[in-house]
Enzyme design. Structure first.
Site, mmCIF file in Angstrom:
data_model
loop_
_atom_site.group_PDB
_atom_site.id
_atom_site.type_symbol
_atom_site.label_atom_id
_atom_site.label_comp_id
_atom_site.label_asym_id
_atom_site.label_seq_id
_atom_site.Cartn_x
_atom_site.Cartn_y
_atom_site.Cartn_z
ATOM 1 N N GLU A 1 -9.329 -57.735 -4.744
ATOM 2 C CA GLU A 1 -10.070 -58.106 -3.529
ATOM 3 C C GLU A 1 -9.659 -57.191 -2.403
ATOM 4 O O GLU A 1 -8.476 -56.915 -2.223
ATOM 5 C CB GLU A 1 -9.740 -59.544 -3.064
ATOM 6 C CG GLU A 1 -10.263 -60.627 -3.943
ATOM 7 C CD GLU A 1 -9.924 -62.036 -3.435
ATOM 8 O OE1 GLU A 1 -9.632 -62.203 -2.228
ATOM 9 O OE2 GLU A 1 -9.936 -62.947 -4.269
ATOM 10 N N GLU B 1 -3.897 -65.811 -6.448
ATOM 11 C CA GLU B 1 -3.117 -66.057 -5.224
ATOM 12 C C GLU B 1 -2.359 -67.378 -5.232
ATOM 13 O O GLU B 1 -2.737 -68.334 -4.533
ATOM 14 C CB GLU B 1 -4.026 -66.001 -3.990
ATOM 15 C CG GLU B 1 -4.684 -64.664 -3.784
ATOM 16 C CD GLU B 1 -5.422 -64.560 -2.452
ATOM 17 O OE1 GLU B 1 -5.576 -65.585 -1.780
ATOM 18 O OE2 GLU B 1 -5.834 -63.445 -2.095
HETATM 19 C C1 FCB Z 1 -8.509 -64.479 -0.334
HETATM 20 C C2 FCB Z 1 -9.157 -65.397 -1.337
HETATM 21 C C3 FCB Z 1 -10.654 -65.327 -1.353
HETATM 22 C C4 FCB Z 1 -11.239 -65.146 0.033
HETATM 23 C C5 FCB Z 1 -10.545 -64.039 0.770
HETATM 24 C C6 FCB Z 1 -11.093 -63.775 2.152
HETATM 25 O O1 FCB Z 1 -7.282 -65.016 0.048
HETATM 26 O O2 FCB Z 1 -8.709 -65.118 -2.646
HETATM 27 O O3 FCB Z 1 -11.134 -66.462 -2.012
HETATM 28 O O4 FCB Z 1 -11.229 -66.340 0.705
HETATM 29 O O5 FCB Z 1 -9.177 -64.289 0.859
#
Ligand code: FCB
Length: 454
Positions: free
Chosen positions: A360, A164
């Site tokens: 994620e 990110e």
């Molecule tokens: C993302 C991050 C991760 C976590 C989630 C909720 O942006 O990569 O580390 O904090 O959000």
């Protein structure tokens, strides 16, 4: 619908070093140590100094992961744990920890997927040249990648360079205001911020080259990004076209995922940025646009767009207060964001060849242990079930989505929100470090076992 996934679909869970490891005294300082120790930056003054104490408890945590049934685990490696000064001397104890961790995963038949950078950059490099404000950071990252991969490539063949870029550049540097993330530097112009993300893209490119050169076995290399998926208001040709146009200039898409996957900043974004665009030297875009084996998409929400009779041809719709949202200000429930994100990579970025995995997906909820000792996180199950159905749709329509890593395996230090926001499917009692699987843990175990959404 029974929602079966293709055989071989990779079910996993995800975490990151600063958020779970603790054992801060056994590594170099990171910018997140400094940021979280600065009063007012992190809710309740929480820090990652101990976090989930995973550094000492990794064996038990991996045993629990094996109970969950996942065969894939995405974690990150802490740069200052490997190189306390960010460059030069290597901390043997740090590398030895990751060897033990990975050996333990392999004992349980869990494939390690390692992210080389998930925001915890060395404080020493912040002190030396202001971290991502300097081009030097890209070369230092590549040198660090060489050390890690050289040491762990016999055990790890799935690498991710950077997590990110938006969150540690555009959120770590604020234009005339205090930013929400480390290093927390205030800059004067948007151009300076775009320069930091450009340097991070260079780090990704040089990092890819370093991984390929250092790995003594064939490996998979991915970038992980949380680009903002534009979702058409209705799936008609005109709204779909609007969502595709909007994809360029929504969030930082045009300046991060575009150059990484197409070799060019989006022309629509550059036009909009004008003199705020970063300086791009000859050869930079080639460096940034490295061949990738896969792409990790972090998805929590999305942006809804419809065709409009204005200059740009679309408009972005607001979420009203009553729109479903989970326990973060930005956590609007937009499951179609997952499906459309995958589709935009294939179609809008014209990369149908590129394998995608969800690196994620998850949500925070107000979890509490009830009198029976259970955590009944029904809203998390409700949320995850819809996103998994969207993932299923992407696979059913033939898009190359091959895996899903749930964020997160356990509650952890959620950056500026400290330990207040719980994203885990395992509850962590921070006073005792006890782990308690939530209802969603058992639900996800069923999905993994049956290879479908249950
Ligand atoms: C993302 C991050 C991760 C976590 C989630 C909720 O942006 O990569 O580390 O904090 O959000």
């Amino acid at each position: 619908m029974t929602y079966f996934f293709p055989s071989g679909f990779e079910w996993g869970v995800s975490t990151a070093s600063y958020q779970i490891e603790g054992a801060a005294e056994l590594r170099g300082r990171s910018v997140w140590d400094t940021f979280s120790e600065t009063p007012g930056r992190v809710l309740n003054g929480d820090t990652g100094a101990i976090a989930c104490d995973h550094f000492h408890r990794y064996r038990d945590d991996i045993a629990l992961m094996a109970e969950l049934g996942v065969r894939h685990y995405r974690f990150s490696i802490s740069w200052p744990r490997v190189m306390p000064e960010g460059r030069g001397a290597v901390n043997e104890g740090g590398l030895a920890f990751y060897e033990r961790l990975v050996d333990c995963l392999l004992e349980y038949g869990i494939t390690p997927h390692a992210t080389l950078f998930h925001w915890d950059s060395p404080q020493a490099l912040e002190d030396r040249y202001g971290s991502w404000r300097s081009r030097e950071m890209a070369q230092d990252f590549a040198d660090y990648a060489t050390v890690v991969v050289g040491r762990l490539c016999d055990r790890i063949s799935h690498w991710m360079t950077i997590n990110e870029i938006f969150c540690f550049t555009h959120m770590g540097y604020g234009v005339n205001q205090v930013p929400l993330h480390a290093p927390g530097t205030t800059v004067k112009t948007a151009k300076e911020t775009w320069q930091t993300s450009h340097h991070a893209l260079l780090a990704h490119g040089l990092g890819c080259q370093a991984i390929r050169a250092a790995s003594r076995q064939p490996c998979s290399i991915a970038l992980v990004d949380n680009f903002l998926a534009t979702v058409p208001f209705a799936e008609t040709p005109e709204h779909i076209a609007a969502a595709q146009t909007a994809f360029h200039t929504t969030g930082t898409n045009g300046g991060i995922v575009f150059p990484a996957l197409t070799g060019e900043y989006s022309p629509l974004l550059l036009e909009r940025l004008g003199s705020d665009a970063p300086d791009i030297r000859p050869g930079d875009l080639e460096t940034i646009h490295q061949p990738l084996d896969a792409f990790g998409f972090n998805v929590y929400s999305g942006s809804v767009v419809r065709a409009a009779d204005n200059d740009q041809g679309y408009e972005t719709l607001d979420f009203r207060e009553s729109y479903p949202r989970l326990h973060m200000p930005w956590l609007w429930v937009v499951p179609d964001g997952l499906y459309w994100g995958v589709r935009h990579i294939s179609e809008t970025l014209n990369r149908p060849d590129l394998r995608v995995f969800i690196s994620e997906n998850g949500c925070a909820a107000q979890d509490e242990v009830n009198s029976q000792g259970e955590i009944l996180d029904l809203e998390r199950i409700f949320y995850l079930r819809q996103y998994l159905q969207a993932a299923h749709r992407a696979t059913a329509e033939g898009y190359p989505l091959t895996g899903y890593f749930l964020w997160s395996f356990m509650d952890n230090f959620e950056w500026a929100w400290g330990c207040d926001r719980r994203f885990g499917i395992t509850y962590v009692d921070y006073s005792t470090q006890q782990r308690i699987p939530k209802a969603s843990f058992h639900w996800y175990a069923d999905c993994v076992r049956e290879n479908r959404v249950v």
